[in-house]
Design an enzyme around this catalytic site. Structure first.
Site, PDB file in Angstrom:
ATOM      1  N   ASP A  97       0.790  -1.232   0.000  1.00  0.00           N
ATOM      2  CA  ASP A  97       0.000   0.000   0.000  1.00  0.00           C
ATOM      3  C   ASP A  97       0.822   1.282   0.000  1.00  0.00           C
ATOM      4  O   ASP A  97       0.349   2.330   0.427  1.00  0.00           O
ATOM      5  CB  ASP A  97      -0.897  -0.009   1.245  1.00  0.00           C
ATOM      6  CG  ASP A  97      -0.101  -0.226   2.521  1.00  0.00           C
ATOM      7  OD1 ASP A  97       1.127   0.010   2.497  1.00  0.00           O
ATOM      8  OD2 ASP A  97      -0.692  -0.617   3.541  1.00  0.00           O
ATOM      9  N   GLU A 119      -0.324  -9.076  -0.861  1.00  0.00           N
ATOM     10  CA  GLU A 119      -0.891  -8.470   0.359  1.00  0.00           C
ATOM     11  C   GLU A 119      -2.094  -7.589  -0.014  1.00  0.00           C
ATOM     12  O   GLU A 119      -2.198  -6.421   0.354  1.00  0.00           O
ATOM     13  CB  GLU A 119       0.151  -7.671   1.154  1.00  0.00           C
ATOM     14  CG  GLU A 119      -0.245  -7.466   2.607  1.00  0.00           C
ATOM     15  CD  GLU A 119       0.755  -6.644   3.407  1.00  0.00           C
ATOM     16  OE1 GLU A 119       0.767  -5.416   3.261  1.00  0.00           O
ATOM     17  OE2 GLU A 119       1.532  -7.250   4.170  1.00  0.00           O
ATOM     18  N   GLU A 133      -2.044   5.167   3.000  1.00  0.00           N
ATOM     19  CA  GLU A 133      -2.026   3.754   2.632  1.00  0.00           C
ATOM     20  C   GLU A 133      -3.410   3.152   2.381  1.00  0.00           C
ATOM     21  O   GLU A 133      -3.584   2.311   1.499  1.00  0.00           O
ATOM     22  CB  GLU A 133      -1.305   2.928   3.709  1.00  0.00           C
ATOM     23  CG  GLU A 133       0.195   3.185   3.806  1.00  0.00           C
ATOM     24  CD  GLU A 133       0.553   4.412   4.641  1.00  0.00           C
ATOM     25  OE1 GLU A 133      -0.357   5.085   5.163  1.00  0.00           O
ATOM     26  OE2 GLU A 133       1.762   4.707   4.763  1.00  0.00           O
ATOM     27  N   HIS A 216       6.371   5.586  12.583  1.00  0.00           N
ATOM     28  CA  HIS A 216       6.629   6.403  11.384  1.00  0.00           C
ATOM     29  C   HIS A 216       5.370   6.862  10.666  1.00  0.00           C
ATOM     30  O   HIS A 216       5.458   7.517   9.621  1.00  0.00           O
ATOM     31  CB  HIS A 216       7.487   5.615  10.395  1.00  0.00           C
ATOM     32  CG  HIS A 216       6.761   4.463   9.776  1.00  0.00           C
ATOM     33  ND1 HIS A 216       5.993   4.610   8.643  1.00  0.00           N
ATOM     34  CD2 HIS A 216       6.657   3.170  10.130  1.00  0.00           C
ATOM     35  CE1 HIS A 216       5.465   3.432   8.332  1.00  0.00           C
ATOM     36  NE2 HIS A 216       5.841   2.553   9.217  1.00  0.00           N
ATOM     37  N   ARG A 218       2.376   8.678   8.947  1.00  0.00           N
ATOM     38  CA  ARG A 218       2.123  10.094   8.612  1.00  0.00           C
ATOM     39  C   ARG A 218       0.994  10.688   9.442  1.00  0.00           C
ATOM     40  O   ARG A 218       1.057  11.841   9.851  1.00  0.00           O
ATOM     41  CB  ARG A 218       1.762  10.209   7.124  1.00  0.00           C
ATOM     42  CG  ARG A 218       2.964  10.399   6.223  1.00  0.00           C
ATOM     43  CD  ARG A 218       2.524  10.451   4.773  1.00  0.00           C
ATOM     44  NE  ARG A 218       3.512  11.063   3.913  1.00  0.00           N
ATOM     45  CZ  ARG A 218       4.650  10.513   3.537  1.00  0.00           C
ATOM     46  NH1 ARG A 218       4.980   9.312   3.976  1.00  0.00           N
ATOM     47  NH2 ARG A 218       5.483  11.135   2.727  1.00  0.00           N
ATOM     48  N   HIS A 249      13.104   5.888  12.665  1.00  0.00           N
ATOM     49  CA  HIS A 249      12.919   6.011  11.205  1.00  0.00           C
ATOM     50  C   HIS A 249      13.648   7.268  10.704  1.00  0.00           C
ATOM     51  O   HIS A 249      13.717   8.271  11.415  1.00  0.00           O
ATOM     52  CB  HIS A 249      11.420   6.111  10.943  1.00  0.00           C
ATOM     53  CG  HIS A 249      11.016   5.924   9.510  1.00  0.00           C
ATOM     54  ND1 HIS A 249      11.267   6.870   8.539  1.00  0.00           N
ATOM     55  CD2 HIS A 249      10.385   4.912   8.875  1.00  0.00           C
ATOM     56  CE1 HIS A 249      10.785   6.457   7.378  1.00  0.00           C
ATOM     57  NE2 HIS A 249      10.244   5.252   7.552  1.00  0.00           N
TER      58      HIS A 249
HETATM   59  C1  UD1 Z   1       6.823   4.990   3.466  1.00  0.00           C
HETATM   60  C2  UD1 Z   1       5.414   4.599   3.003  1.00  0.00           C
HETATM   61  C3  UD1 Z   1       4.650   3.892   4.106  1.00  0.00           C
HETATM   62  C4  UD1 Z   1       5.454   2.746   4.694  1.00  0.00           C
HETATM   63  C5  UD1 Z   1       6.810   3.278   5.135  1.00  0.00           C
HETATM   64  C6  UD1 Z   1       7.670   2.152   5.664  1.00  0.00           C
HETATM   65  C7  UD1 Z   1       4.265   6.073   1.416  1.00  0.00           C
HETATM   66  C8  UD1 Z   1       3.557   7.343   1.222  1.00  0.00           C
HETATM   67  N1  UD1 Z   1       4.686   5.809   2.664  1.00  0.00           N
HETATM   68  O1  UD1 Z   1       6.666   5.998   4.452  1.00  0.00           O
HETATM   69  O2  UD1 Z   1       3.429   3.378   3.578  1.00  0.00           O
HETATM   70  O3  UD1 Z   1       4.747   2.230   5.793  1.00  0.00           O
HETATM   71  O4  UD1 Z   1       7.474   3.858   4.017  1.00  0.00           O
HETATM   72  O5  UD1 Z   1       8.766   2.645   6.374  1.00  0.00           O
HETATM   73  O6  UD1 Z   1       4.471   5.330   0.483  1.00  0.00           O
HETATM   74  N2  UD1 Z   1      14.261   8.523   4.409  1.00  0.00           N
HETATM   75  C9  UD1 Z   1      15.631   8.440   4.292  1.00  0.00           C
HETATM   76  N3  UD1 Z   1      16.180   7.215   3.951  1.00  0.00           N
HETATM   77  C10 UD1 Z   1      15.427   6.106   3.778  1.00  0.00           C
HETATM   78  C11 UD1 Z   1      14.036   6.189   3.937  1.00  0.00           C
HETATM   79  C12 UD1 Z   1      13.467   7.421   4.240  1.00  0.00           C
HETATM   80  O7  UD1 Z   1      16.342   9.418   4.463  1.00  0.00           O
HETATM   81  O8  UD1 Z   1      15.986   5.038   3.494  1.00  0.00           O
HETATM   82  C13 UD1 Z   1      13.658   9.849   4.733  1.00  0.00           C
HETATM   83  C14 UD1 Z   1      13.749  10.823   3.533  1.00  0.00           C
HETATM   84  O9  UD1 Z   1      13.927  12.123   4.028  1.00  0.00           O
HETATM   85  C15 UD1 Z   1      12.372  10.677   2.886  1.00  0.00           C
HETATM   86  C16 UD1 Z   1      11.512  10.512   4.131  1.00  0.00           C
HETATM   87  O10 UD1 Z   1      12.271   9.689   5.018  1.00  0.00           O
HETATM   88  O11 UD1 Z   1      12.017  11.770   2.096  1.00  0.00           O
HETATM   89  C17 UD1 Z   1      10.142   9.941   3.923  1.00  0.00           C
HETATM   90  O12 UD1 Z   1      10.169   8.737   3.169  1.00  0.00           O
HETATM   91  P1  UD1 Z   1       8.774   8.261   2.465  1.00  0.00           P
HETATM   92  O13 UD1 Z   1       9.002   6.979   1.751  1.00  0.00           O
HETATM   93  O14 UD1 Z   1       8.184   9.380   1.696  1.00  0.00           O
HETATM   94  O15 UD1 Z   1       7.803   8.051   3.689  1.00  0.00           O
HETATM   95  P2  UD1 Z   1       7.826   6.993   4.866  1.00  0.00           P
HETATM   96  O16 UD1 Z   1       7.309   7.706   6.053  1.00  0.00           O
HETATM   97  O17 UD1 Z   1       9.134   6.338   4.934  1.00  0.00           O
HETATM   98  N1  UDP Z   2      12.343  -3.171  10.475  1.00  0.00           N
HETATM   99  C1  UDP Z   2      13.718  -3.257  10.282  1.00  0.00           C
HETATM  100  N2  UDP Z   2      14.536  -2.393  10.972  1.00  0.00           N
HETATM  101  C2  UDP Z   2      14.055  -1.459  11.826  1.00  0.00           C
HETATM  102  C3  UDP Z   2      12.637  -1.367  11.998  1.00  0.00           C
HETATM  103  C4  UDP Z   2      11.818  -2.236  11.295  1.00  0.00           C
HETATM  104  O1  UDP Z   2      14.203  -4.097   9.527  1.00  0.00           O
HETATM  105  O2  UDP Z   2      14.832  -0.715  12.409  1.00  0.00           O
HETATM  106  C5  UDP Z   2      11.463  -4.079   9.703  1.00  0.00           C
HETATM  107  C6  UDP Z   2      10.386  -4.782  10.471  1.00  0.00           C
HETATM  108  O3  UDP Z   2      10.846  -5.999  11.010  1.00  0.00           O
HETATM  109  C7  UDP Z   2       9.297  -4.985   9.434  1.00  0.00           C
HETATM  110  C8  UDP Z   2       9.448  -3.796   8.529  1.00  0.00           C
HETATM  111  O4  UDP Z   2      10.759  -3.268   8.774  1.00  0.00           O
HETATM  112  O5  UDP Z   2       9.517  -6.144   8.642  1.00  0.00           O
HETATM  113  C9  UDP Z   2       8.402  -2.788   8.858  1.00  0.00           C
HETATM  114  O6  UDP Z   2       8.674  -1.598   8.237  1.00  0.00           O
HETATM  115  P1  UDP Z   2       7.943  -0.262   8.628  1.00  0.00           P
HETATM  116  O7  UDP Z   2       7.464  -0.317  10.018  1.00  0.00           O
HETATM  117  O8  UDP Z   2       8.871   0.834   8.237  1.00  0.00           O
HETATM  118  O9  UDP Z   2       6.733  -0.240   7.593  1.00  0.00           O
HETATM  119  P2  UDP Z   2       5.229  -0.764   7.658  1.00  0.00           P
HETATM  120  O10 UDP Z   2       5.240  -2.214   7.904  1.00  0.00           O
HETATM  121  O11 UDP Z   2       4.518   0.034   8.706  1.00  0.00           O
HETATM  122  O12 UDP Z   2       4.709  -0.418   6.294  1.00  0.00           O
END
Ligand code: UD1
Ligand code: UDP
Length: 395
Positions: A97, A119, A133, A216, A218, A249
């Protein structure tokens, strides 16, 4: 030859798609598989690719710091156009999602390429929770041709929305496949992971009860995250018997409140991402870490007393290791955990979080009822089932 392009971009999609990629690659004579990553996440995605030894054929490398939903959506669609026109697969496979999932399914649809959704069928029926999501997965539900539902409840959601029964399969969740692979590895090398955490992060576990925290979402940004951090601070200040371990995160919207409330004036100016362990006077231990690789994270889940999170995937994984999960959200798209009593919703109210954690710390009966409940999310064979189904669909 059946040709499939698998598209994903974030950490959880990578963890949950890795077992499918690996199973498909084992059937190299039957499938031609191309992996395309959007890199909506950069560092957190690369951690997973490396662990599972998945080498992408395409990498759009589109993450920017503090990106917004418009950026990601536009860049994924545009980035995938040429790639999909060139590859012209029989099927595009997406997961879950995220915005990568939605935009990739839309790009495939624009090119008349059938879409398989892994999923599929999770719903809260609350448009803004989780945001974005819930709408992403409903839109992908409309765009997809083949739906791999993790549970019977997810299948029923799709049926209720008019998806034909013959296009839905209940497979279990591939996260259990990934978890079993890595948990086996971690259990064999307990000392390796404990040494790794000490050497890399200065993290040493003692007899205190480990509470593993992640967050994490939003919709929790702002007051929700503030409350979560205040609850964590109250807990660690009042409970000498706990060790809060929080891999934070990388999203700046998460790093900021954590830095303000939990780092505050106690630790001199830190560069992001935060990383330190602090013994609170009269209280417990607090460790703030960068996001961990999946293997050390699974190690910490296996050593934890309970998990406090707003994550989706962790609601499915932690019960697989017998760990109660307190979910810091108002609603969940994974009610099976509530019905099985493996998870509890605690919202983002400061006092309610504290109350729920104390209940599990102090009431052995409440704790055991959750720790011994049966995990409803699968048996570790979901990827194999999906691959068998794909072989039939694509014939
Ligand atoms: C995204 C997904 C969310 C998922 C989550 C898992 C969307 C809108 N959101 O949210 O559904 O649950 O990932 O973690 O698709 N960043 C880094 N390095 C990384 C990852 C993130 O620096 O490896 C920082 C960056 O500044 C980036 C920000 O996090 O712009 C947000 O990342 P983004 O993928 O937009 O949103 P998440 O909150 O990570
Ligand atoms: N996870 C990880 N390292 C971390 C935190 C989470 O590998 O420091 C793994 C966790 O075991 C799970 C996945 O990341 O499999 C979940 O990711 P996240 O919570 O970012 O996303 P969501 O599942 O909410 O979309």
């Amino acid at each position: 030859m059946r040709k499939i392009v698998i598209i994903f971009g974030t950490r959880p999609e990578a963890i949950k798609m890795a077992p499918v990629v690996l199973r498909l690659k084992e059937e190299a004579e039957a499938f031609q598989v191309k992996v395309a990553v959007t890199a909506q996440h950069r560092q957190m995605l690369d951690q997973v690719l490396e662990l599972f030894n998945v080498v992408p054929d395409y990498d759009l490398d589109l993450m920017t710091p503090d990106q917004d939903l418009f950026d990601i959506t536009v860049r994924v669609i545009k980035g995938l156009k040429d790639l999909l026109e060139k590859e012209r697969p029989q099927l595009v496979l997406v997961h879950g999602d995220t915005t990568t999932t939605f935009a990739a399914a839309l790009a495939a649809f624009y090119l008349h390429i059938p879409v398989g959704h892994v999923e599929a069928g999770l719903r809260t029926r609350d448009k803004y929770r989780p945001f974005p999501e819930e709408i992403n997965r409903r839109l992908v539900g409309s765009l997809a041709d083949y739906h791999f539902a993790p549970t019977p409840w997810a299948r029923d959601n799709l049926l209720a929305e008019g998806v034909p029964a013959e296009n839905i399969w209940v497979t279990g969740n591939t996260v259990i496949d990934a978890l079993q692979m890595i948990a086996t590895l971690v259990a064999r090398e307990d000392k390796t992971w404990s040494d790794f955490l000490t050497e890399r992060y200065g993290l040493t576990l003692d007899s205190r009860r480990l509470i593993l925290v992640t967050g994490h979402r939003r919709e929790n940004f702002g007051p929700g995250f503030r409350n979560i951090c205040l609850a964590l601070r109250d807990l660690v200040e009042t409970r000498p018997d706990i060790h809060l371990v929080y891999p934070v995160h990388l999203n700046p919207r998460v790093q900021e409140p954590v830095r303000d409330i939990l780092v505050g004036t106690r630790v001199a100016t830190q560069q992001a991402p935060v990383s330190f362990t602090l013994e609170v006077a009269g209280g417990g231990l607090l460790s703030l870490l960068p996001p961990l690789d999946y293997a050390p994270f699974v190690y910490l889940m296996s050593k934890s007393y309970l998990v406090l999170t707003d994550s989706g995937g962790i609601q499915e994984e932690a019960p697989g290791l017998g760990k109660p999960v307190l979910v810091m959200r108002e609603v969940t798209e994974r009610p099976e955990g509530l019905w099985a009593n493996t998870v509890k919703l605690v919202g983002t109210d400061r006092l309610e979080i504290i109350r729920a954690v104390r209940e599990l710390l102090d009431n052995p009966a409440s704790y055991q009822a959750m720790a011994q409940a049966q995990n409803p999310y699968g048996d570790g064979q979901a990827a194999s089932r999906i691959v068998q189904i794909l072989a039939k669909i694509l014939d």
